[in-house]
Design a protein around this motif. Structure first.
Motif, PDB file in Angstrom:
ATOM      1  N   LYS A  68       2.732  43.498   8.117  1.00 47.44           N
ATOM      2  CA  LYS A  68       2.005  44.175   9.510  1.00 47.44           C
ATOM      3  C   LYS A  68       2.603  43.689  10.463  1.00 47.44           C
ATOM      4  CE  LYS A  68      -2.678  44.207   7.120  1.00 47.44           C
ATOM      5  NZ  LYS A  68      -3.923  43.565   7.051  1.00 47.44           N
ATOM      6  N   ASN A 216       5.004  50.277   4.548  1.00 45.83           N
ATOM      7  CA  ASN A 216       3.650  50.406   5.137  1.00 45.83           C
ATOM      8  C   ASN A 216       2.808  51.915   5.056  1.00 45.83           C
ATOM      9  OD1 ASN A 216       2.851  47.790   5.855  1.00 45.83           O
ATOM     10  ND2 ASN A 216       3.862  47.834   7.750  1.00 45.83           N
ATOM     11  N   ASP A 217       3.782  52.882   5.528  1.00 43.56           N
ATOM     12  CA  ASP A 217       3.269  54.267   5.149  1.00 43.56           C
ATOM     13  C   ASP A 217       2.988  54.489   3.904  1.00 43.56           C
ATOM     14  OD1 ASP A 217       3.730  54.342   8.022  1.00 43.56           O
ATOM     15  OD2 ASP A 217       5.832  55.326   7.959  1.00 43.56           O
ATOM     16  N   THR A 220      -0.419  53.217   2.740  1.00 46.82           N
ATOM     17  CA  THR A 220      -1.470  53.891   3.609  1.00 46.82           C
ATOM     18  C   THR A 220      -1.808  55.086   2.812  1.00 46.82           C
ATOM     19  OG1 THR A 220      -0.818  53.054   5.627  1.00 46.82           O
ATOM     20  CG2 THR A 220      -2.304  54.975   5.769  1.00 46.82           C
ATOM     21  N   ARG A 223      -3.717  54.260  -0.387  1.00 47.57           N
ATOM     22  CA  ARG A 223      -5.191  54.093   0.032  1.00 47.57           C
ATOM     23  C   ARG A 223      -5.987  55.303   0.233  1.00 47.57           C
ATOM     24  NH1 ARG A 223      -3.932  48.975   4.082  1.00 47.57           N
ATOM     25  NH2 ARG A 223      -3.796  47.296   2.282  1.00 47.57           N
ATOM     26  N   LYS A 224      -5.125  56.076   1.169  1.00 44.67           N
ATOM     27  CA  LYS A 224      -5.754  57.690   1.454  1.00 44.67           C
ATOM     28  C   LYS A 224      -6.173  58.369   0.097  1.00 44.67           C
ATOM     29  CE  LYS A 224      -6.342  56.702   5.659  1.00 44.67           C
ATOM     30  NZ  LYS A 224      -7.851  56.537   6.182  1.00 44.67           N
TER      31      LYS A 224
END
Length: 241
Positions: A68, A216-217, A220, A223-224
């Motif tokens: 992060k 990180n992308d 993400t 998670r989506k």
């Protein structure tokens, strides 16, 4: 002769009995020690497993926080037009003089905008730039970290603390007061902080930061995907619920 032989046999028997009892006691002690040793080993193994589990959890948290932080660093540097190394150096110098990294980020954002305004012939920093003998157009063509160094160098000639505060406020708004101590490092002090940050392994190139951004992308997106599956399941279950 018979009596002597009998006495010898009695003594040998008694000594043998004592030896047997001693061996039995030793065996029991050995078994007891072995049992305690096994129990201790099991306890150590349990503690080792607990420590390993805690270390793994801590490592996961540290890696997650680092992902992060690096992602935020890269995006902030891009937003301000700085290099990642330049922003790291300024953040480090700020933190070593009692200023939070976030305060430095906001100060750089305001400085960049005010230099741009001064280069257009207006803005609150215009007079301060001229007073320090700097060129607004030249500052505007520099990277923000370079402009900060130039301003820091020019401020070295200002001896009045109240005047330093006033000028810092012109460049950095309310964050300027917090940055007075950082500005007092001078250009040599900032360069020393930069070398120290590099020696500590804090430097990250934009290429390295981009790798972290990709991770990180990807996280993400995963998670989506999970969120989307849960949403579809919830919609199908809603009538039943």
């Amino acid at each position: 002769m018979a009596a002597s032989l009998g006495g010898l046999i009695v003594r040998i028997g008694a000594d043998t009995a004592n030896l047997r009892r001693g061996l039995e006691d030793a065996a029991r002690s050995t078994q007891s020690f072995s049992g305690r040793l096994r129990a201790s080993a099991m306890q150590v193994a349990k503690w080792g497993a607990a420590i390993a589990s805690a270390a793994a959890a801590l490592g996961t948290v540290l890696v997650r926080n680092s992902l992060k932080a690096i992602d935020s660093l890269a995006k902030t540097a891009d937003k301000l037009g700085e290099t990642t190394e330049g922003l790291i150096n300024l953040r480090y110098a700020a933190e070593q003089t009692g200023v939070a990294a976030g305060t430095m980020d906001m100060a750089m954002q305001r400085m960049t905008r005010r230099i741009a305004e001064a280069a257009q012939g207006g803005g609150v920093a215009k007079d301060a730039i001229e007073q320090l003998g700097l060129s607004a157009r030249e500052l505007a063509n520099m990277r923000p970290e370079e402009a900060f160094h130039a301003i820091t160098g020019a401020m070295e000639g200002v001896t009045s603390q109240s005047e330093r505060v006033r000028l810092a406020f012109k460049f950095f708004d309310s964050e300027g007061v917090a940055l007075v101590n950082t500005l007092e490092l001078g250009t040599e002090g900032l360069e020393a902080m930069a070398r120290e940050a590099e020696a500590l392994g804090l430097h990250l190139s934009r290429v390295d930061a981009a790798k972290v951004e990709k991770v990180n992308d990807a996280i993400t997106r995963v998670r989506k995907v999970i969120e989307g599956v849960i949403n579809r399941v919830t919609v199908r279950l809603a009538p039943i619920l």
